[in-house]
Design a protein around this motif. Structure first.
Motif, short mmCIF file in Angstrom:
data_model
loop_
_atom_site.label_atom_id
_atom_site.label_comp_id
_atom_site.label_asym_id
_atom_site.label_seq_id
_atom_site.Cartn_x
_atom_site.Cartn_y
_atom_site.Cartn_z
N THR A 21 0.83 -1.20 0.00
CA THR A 21 0.00 0.00 0.00
C THR A 21 0.88 1.26 0.00
O THR A 21 0.63 2.20 -0.77
CB THR A 21 -0.93 0.02 1.22
OG1 THR A 21 -1.77 -1.14 1.18
CG2 THR A 21 -1.79 1.26 1.26
N ALA A 22 1.89 1.27 0.84
CA ALA A 22 2.79 2.43 0.91
C ALA A 22 3.52 2.63 -0.42
O ALA A 22 3.64 3.77 -0.91
CB ALA A 22 3.78 2.25 2.04
N SER A 23 3.99 1.55 -1.01
CA SER A 23 4.69 1.64 -2.29
C SER A 23 3.75 2.13 -3.38
O SER A 23 4.13 2.96 -4.22
CB SER A 23 5.26 0.26 -2.66
OG SER A 23 5.93 0.32 -3.89
N LYS A 24 2.51 1.63 -3.37
CA LYS A 24 1.52 2.06 -4.36
C LYS A 24 1.29 3.56 -4.27
O LYS A 24 1.29 4.26 -5.28
CB LYS A 24 0.20 1.31 -4.15
CG LYS A 24 -0.92 1.75 -5.08
CD LYS A 24 -2.24 1.14 -4.67
CE LYS A 24 -2.73 1.85 -3.43
NZ LYS A 24 -4.01 1.41 -2.94
N GLU A 25 1.11 4.06 -3.05
CA GLU A 25 0.85 5.49 -2.86
C GLU A 25 2.06 6.33 -3.30
O GLU A 25 1.89 7.38 -3.91
CB GLU A 25 0.48 5.77 -1.40
CG GLU A 25 -0.85 5.19 -0.99
CD GLU A 25 -2.02 5.68 -1.84
OE1 GLU A 25 -2.06 6.88 -2.20
OE2 GLU A 25 -2.90 4.86 -2.15
N ALA A 26 3.25 5.87 -2.99
CA ALA A 26 4.45 6.60 -3.41
C ALA A 26 4.55 6.64 -4.93
O ALA A 26 4.85 7.69 -5.52
CB ALA A 26 5.70 5.95 -2.81
N ASN A 27 4.27 5.51 -5.56
CA ASN A 27 4.32 5.47 -7.03
C ASN A 27 3.23 6.34 -7.66
O ASN A 27 3.45 6.97 -8.69
CB ASN A 27 4.22 4.03 -7.53
CG ASN A 27 5.54 3.30 -7.42
OD1 ASN A 27 6.57 3.84 -7.74
ND2 ASN A 27 5.49 2.07 -6.95
N LYS A 28 2.06 6.37 -7.04
CA LYS A 28 0.99 7.24 -7.55
C LYS A 28 1.43 8.70 -7.50
O LYS A 28 1.15 9.47 -8.42
CB LYS A 28 -0.29 7.04 -6.73
CG LYS A 28 -1.04 5.79 -7.10
CD LYS A 28 -2.22 5.49 -6.20
CE LYS A 28 -3.14 6.60 -5.89
NZ LYS A 28 -4.28 6.19 -5.04
N ASN A 29 2.10 9.07 -6.41
CA ASN A 29 2.57 10.46 -6.29
C ASN A 29 3.61 10.80 -7.35
O ASN A 29 3.59 11.90 -7.91
CB ASN A 29 3.11 10.72 -4.89
CG ASN A 29 2.02 10.79 -3.85
OD1 ASN A 29 0.88 11.11 -4.16
ND2 ASN A 29 2.35 10.46 -2.61
N VAL A 30 4.51 9.88 -7.63
CA VAL A 30 5.51 10.11 -8.68
C VAL A 30 4.82 10.22 -10.04
O VAL A 30 5.16 11.08 -10.85
CB VAL A 30 6.57 8.98 -8.69
CG1 VAL A 30 7.47 9.10 -9.92
CG2 VAL A 30 7.40 9.00 -7.42
N ALA A 31 3.83 9.35 -10.27
CA ALA A 31 3.12 9.38 -11.55
C ALA A 31 2.39 10.70 -11.77
O ALA A 31 2.22 11.14 -12.91
CB ALA A 31 2.14 8.21 -11.62
N LYS A 32 1.99 11.35 -10.70
CA LYS A 32 1.28 12.63 -10.79
C LYS A 32 2.21 13.83 -10.81
O LYS A 32 1.76 14.95 -11.07
CB LYS A 32 0.34 12.78 -9.59
CG LYS A 32 -0.79 11.79 -9.57
CD LYS A 32 -1.62 11.96 -8.32
CE LYS A 32 -2.68 10.92 -8.17
NZ LYS A 32 -3.44 11.09 -6.91
N ASP A 33 3.49 13.62 -10.55
CA ASP A 33 4.46 14.71 -10.44
C ASP A 33 4.80 15.28 -11.82
O ASP A 33 5.46 14.63 -12.63
CB ASP A 33 5.73 14.20 -9.75
CG ASP A 33 6.75 15.29 -9.51
OD1 ASP A 33 6.50 16.46 -9.86
OD2 ASP A 33 7.82 14.96 -8.97
N SER A 34 4.37 16.49 -12.08
CA SER A 34 4.60 17.11 -13.39
C SER A 34 6.07 17.47 -13.61
O SER A 34 6.47 17.75 -14.74
CB SER A 34 3.72 18.35 -13.55
OG SER A 34 4.03 19.30 -12.56
N ASN A 35 6.87 17.46 -12.56
CA ASN A 35 8.30 17.75 -12.69
C ASN A 35 9.10 16.52 -13.10
O ASN A 35 10.26 16.65 -13.49
CB ASN A 35 8.86 18.32 -11.39
CG ASN A 35 8.29 19.69 -11.08
OD1 ASN A 35 8.07 20.49 -11.97
ND2 ASN A 35 8.03 19.94 -9.81
N ALA A 36 8.49 15.34 -13.01
CA ALA A 36 9.18 14.10 -13.38
C ALA A 36 9.06 13.89 -14.88
O ALA A 36 8.12 14.38 -15.52
CB ALA A 36 8.57 12.92 -12.64
N SER A 37 10.01 13.17 -15.44
CA SER A 37 9.97 12.90 -16.88
C SER A 37 8.80 11.96 -17.20
O SER A 37 8.28 11.26 -16.33
CB SER A 37 11.28 12.25 -17.34
OG SER A 37 11.38 10.93 -16.82
#
Length: 71
Positions: A21-37
């Protein structure tokens, strides 16, 4: 003895489910990060989907062990 084993397995699966669950939430946040490639965001989205499957599998296994420990 089986009750103890099932209780330990229940706790183990619950912990692993929480980790997913924690990993899923962290990955969701990265996926939403407009600063990430785009590739990073796409990879994180894919990883979040995998984490969701893992989370559900661990939760199901934990439920089975919890019920088995009751009997």
């Amino acid at each position: 003895m089986d009750t103890i084993k099932n209780t330990v397995n229940y706790v183990t699966e619950s912990i692993q489910g929480a980790g997913s669950t924690a990993s899923k939430e962290a990955n969701k946040n990265v996926a939403k990060d407009s600063n990430a490639s785009i590739s990073t965001r796409a990879q994180a989205a894919g990883d979040a989907i995998g984490d969701k499957f893992d989370e559900q599998a661990h939760d199901r296994k934990a439920d089975v062990h919890r019920e088995a420990a009751k009997h």
